[in-house]
Enzyme design. Structure first.
Site, PDB file in Angstrom:
ATOM      1  N   GLU A   1      85.250 -40.839  27.538  1.00  0.00           N
ATOM      2  CA  GLU A   1      85.520 -42.227  27.967  1.00  0.00           C
ATOM      3  C   GLU A   1      84.330 -43.247  27.865  1.00  0.00           C
ATOM      4  O   GLU A   1      84.405 -44.433  27.836  1.00  0.00           O
ATOM      5  CB  GLU A   1      86.198 -42.603  29.326  1.00  0.00           C
ATOM      6  CG  GLU A   1      85.341 -42.204  30.402  1.00  0.00           C
ATOM      7  CD  GLU A   1      85.415 -42.915  31.752  1.00  0.00           C
ATOM      8  OE1 GLU A   1      86.382 -43.735  31.717  1.00  0.00           O
ATOM      9  OE2 GLU A   1      84.908 -42.733  32.474  1.00  0.00           O
ATOM     10  N   ASN A   2      83.232 -42.448  27.785  1.00  0.00           N
ATOM     11  CA  ASN A   2      82.026 -43.410  27.595  1.00  0.00           C
ATOM     12  C   ASN A   2      81.270 -43.242  26.382  1.00  0.00           C
ATOM     13  O   ASN A   2      80.256 -43.641  26.166  1.00  0.00           O
ATOM     14  CB  ASN A   2      80.912 -42.982  28.645  1.00  0.00           C
ATOM     15  CG  ASN A   2      81.366 -42.985  30.244  1.00  0.00           C
ATOM     16  OD1 ASN A   2      81.651 -42.033  30.729  1.00  0.00           O
ATOM     17  ND2 ASN A   2      81.904 -43.996  30.669  1.00  0.00           N
TER      18      ASN A   2
ATOM     19  N   ASN B   1      88.871 -44.365  33.573  1.00  0.00           N
ATOM     20  CA  ASN B   1      88.980 -45.737  34.087  1.00  0.00           C
ATOM     21  C   ASN B   1      88.577 -46.647  32.901  1.00  0.00           C
ATOM     22  O   ASN B   1      88.877 -47.781  33.237  1.00  0.00           O
ATOM     23  CB  ASN B   1      88.236 -45.858  35.445  1.00  0.00           C
ATOM     24  CG  ASN B   1      86.709 -45.331  35.326  1.00  0.00           C
ATOM     25  OD1 ASN B   1      86.539 -44.317  34.890  1.00  0.00           O
ATOM     26  ND2 ASN B   1      85.814 -46.117  35.656  1.00  0.00           N
ATOM     27  N   HIS B   2      87.726 -46.208  32.099  1.00  0.00           N
ATOM     28  CA  HIS B   2      87.327 -47.361  30.858  1.00  0.00           C
ATOM     29  C   HIS B   2      88.208 -47.120  29.728  1.00  0.00           C
ATOM     30  O   HIS B   2      87.814 -47.371  28.628  1.00  0.00           O
ATOM     31  CB  HIS B   2      85.731 -46.808  30.728  1.00  0.00           C
ATOM     32  CG  HIS B   2      84.846 -47.226  31.864  1.00  0.00           C
ATOM     33  ND1 HIS B   2      84.898 -48.433  32.375  1.00  0.00           N
ATOM     34  CD2 HIS B   2      83.842 -46.493  32.442  1.00  0.00           C
ATOM     35  CE1 HIS B   2      84.020 -48.451  33.615  1.00  0.00           C
ATOM     36  NE2 HIS B   2      83.244 -47.246  33.256  1.00  0.00           N
TER      37      HIS B   2
ATOM     38  N   HIS C   1      89.830 -37.034  36.841  1.00  0.00           N
ATOM     39  CA  HIS C   1      88.932 -38.214  36.533  1.00  0.00           C
ATOM     40  C   HIS C   1      88.675 -38.928  37.966  1.00  0.00           C
ATOM     41  O   HIS C   1      89.492 -39.931  37.937  1.00  0.00           O
ATOM     42  CB  HIS C   1      89.087 -38.986  35.502  1.00  0.00           C
ATOM     43  CG  HIS C   1      88.121 -39.981  34.685  1.00  0.00           C
ATOM     44  ND1 HIS C   1      87.181 -39.395  34.021  1.00  0.00           N
ATOM     45  CD2 HIS C   1      87.757 -41.080  35.199  1.00  0.00           C
ATOM     46  CE1 HIS C   1      86.304 -40.239  33.816  1.00  0.00           C
ATOM     47  NE2 HIS C   1      86.578 -41.313  34.425  1.00  0.00           N
TER      48      HIS C   1
ATOM     49  N   HIS D   1      84.027 -37.943  35.679  1.00  0.00           N
ATOM     50  CA  HIS D   1      83.705 -39.480  35.986  1.00  0.00           C
ATOM     51  C   HIS D   1      82.249 -39.913  36.656  1.00  0.00           C
ATOM     52  O   HIS D   1      81.697 -40.642  36.277  1.00  0.00           O
ATOM     53  CB  HIS D   1      84.701 -39.867  36.992  1.00  0.00           C
ATOM     54  CG  HIS D   1      84.415 -41.295  37.385  1.00  0.00           C
ATOM     55  ND1 HIS D   1      84.574 -42.560  36.539  1.00  0.00           N
ATOM     56  CD2 HIS D   1      84.361 -41.807  38.742  1.00  0.00           C
ATOM     57  CE1 HIS D   1      84.395 -43.579  37.218  1.00  0.00           C
ATOM     58  NE2 HIS D   1      83.998 -43.330  38.548  1.00  0.00           N
TER      59      HIS D   1
ATOM     60  N   HIS E   1      79.284 -38.327  36.352  1.00  0.00           N
ATOM     61  CA  HIS E   1      78.219 -37.942  35.331  1.00  0.00           C
ATOM     62  C   HIS E   1      77.236 -37.201  36.077  1.00  0.00           C
ATOM     63  O   HIS E   1      76.224 -36.897  35.325  1.00  0.00           O
ATOM     64  CB  HIS E   1      77.358 -39.488  35.047  1.00  0.00           C
ATOM     65  CG  HIS E   1      78.484 -40.140  34.201  1.00  0.00           C
ATOM     66  ND1 HIS E   1      77.864 -41.034  33.223  1.00  0.00           N
ATOM     67  CD2 HIS E   1      79.672 -40.473  34.162  1.00  0.00           C
ATOM     68  CE1 HIS E   1      78.787 -42.020  32.813  1.00  0.00           C
ATOM     69  NE2 HIS E   1      79.940 -41.800  33.434  1.00  0.00           N
TER      70      HIS E   1
HETATM   71 FE   LIG Z   1      84.978 -42.890  34.521  1.00  0.00          FE
END
Ligand SMILES: [Fe+2]
Length: 239
Positions: A18-19, A46-47, A130, A155, A157
């Site tokens: 997601e990142n 969430n992203h 997540h 999520h 990191h």
């Molecule tokens: Fe996230």
């Protein structure tokens, strides 16, 4: 990743992506790059829709999934079925935690139905949970003890030091960590993150570049879906 798959004799690889698009979201091109490098399934978070061009791609893809508890009207799906190298089917479920992230539906409302749906195809089930809060991720792992093969958090990191196999045979880890620049504040250039926190002023975040490290988790299990080991994976990368 291809070298790591050989070294660790990995039968199936799941990446939270997601990142991937410079810290926020993922594009179809980046998803294809990650899949081509050896991922079998990509999960999101969430992203998910920060790069809106991913929406039609998610509708078509069976290998790139988003949290199942986003809006009922959102593109994509929250469960994937993949085949491991040995031919065993593996189900992957992606859910978003409700603490601090406020998804449209609580993960606890959906998780039983998702696990039941996955079980119709295979006993080997991985849940990418997540979430922001360790308490919620530990609770989900305890709730799913013996019902799924692994509950792995993403999520934050920051890789946690609690890799374990719960009594019922479920591998659990509160957070798998980050593959990216660790000389940073969870991926962002430290000075920018600190400035934003110290002053409260809007600050354009930029992705850092130093100390790149791959982080993850290696789970071993039988064909019955019971996990037998859960270990942290950490590798410094030369770029
Ligand atoms: Fe996230």
């Amino acid at each position: 990743m291809p070298g790591l798959r050989e070294e660790l004799e990995v039968d199936l690889c799941v990446v939270n992506g997601e990142n991937a698009a410079d810290g926020l979201g993922i594009t179809p091109r980046l998803a294809e790059v990650i899949l081509a490098s050896g991922a079998d399934v990509i999960t999101l978070g969430n992203h998910t829709f920060r790069r809106p061009e991913i929406a039609p791609y998610l509708d078509e893809s069976d290998r790139v999934i988003r949290p199942a508890n986003l809006s009922n009207n959102a593109s994509g799906k929250g469960l994937a079925l993949a085949e491991s190298r040995g031919g065993t089917p593996v189900a992957v479920i992606n859910l978003l935690g409700q603490l601090f992230l406020a998804p449209p539906h609580g993960p606890w409302e959906l998780v039983d139905d998702l696990v039941e749906e996955a079980r119709r195809s295979t006993p080997v089930i991985l849940v990418d949970f997540h979430g922001e809060a360790t308490s919620e991720k530990v609770a989900m792992a305890a709730y799913l003890d013996g019902k799924v093969t692994a509950v792995l958090g993403t999520h934050t990191h920051v890789q946690t030091n609690d890799a374990r196999v719960t009594p019922g045979g479920t591998a659990a880890l509160t957070d798998a960590g980050m593959t990216g620049p660790h000389d940073s504040v969870i991926g962002v250039i430290s000075e920018l993150a600190i400035k934003h926190m110290r002053t409260g002023m809007p600050t354009r975040f930029k992705t850092a570049s130093g100390g790149v490290r791959l982080e993850g988790c290696l789970v071993e299990c039988g064909e019955d879906g019971r996990a037998t080991s859960c270990e942290l994976v950490r590798r410094a990368l030369e770029l």
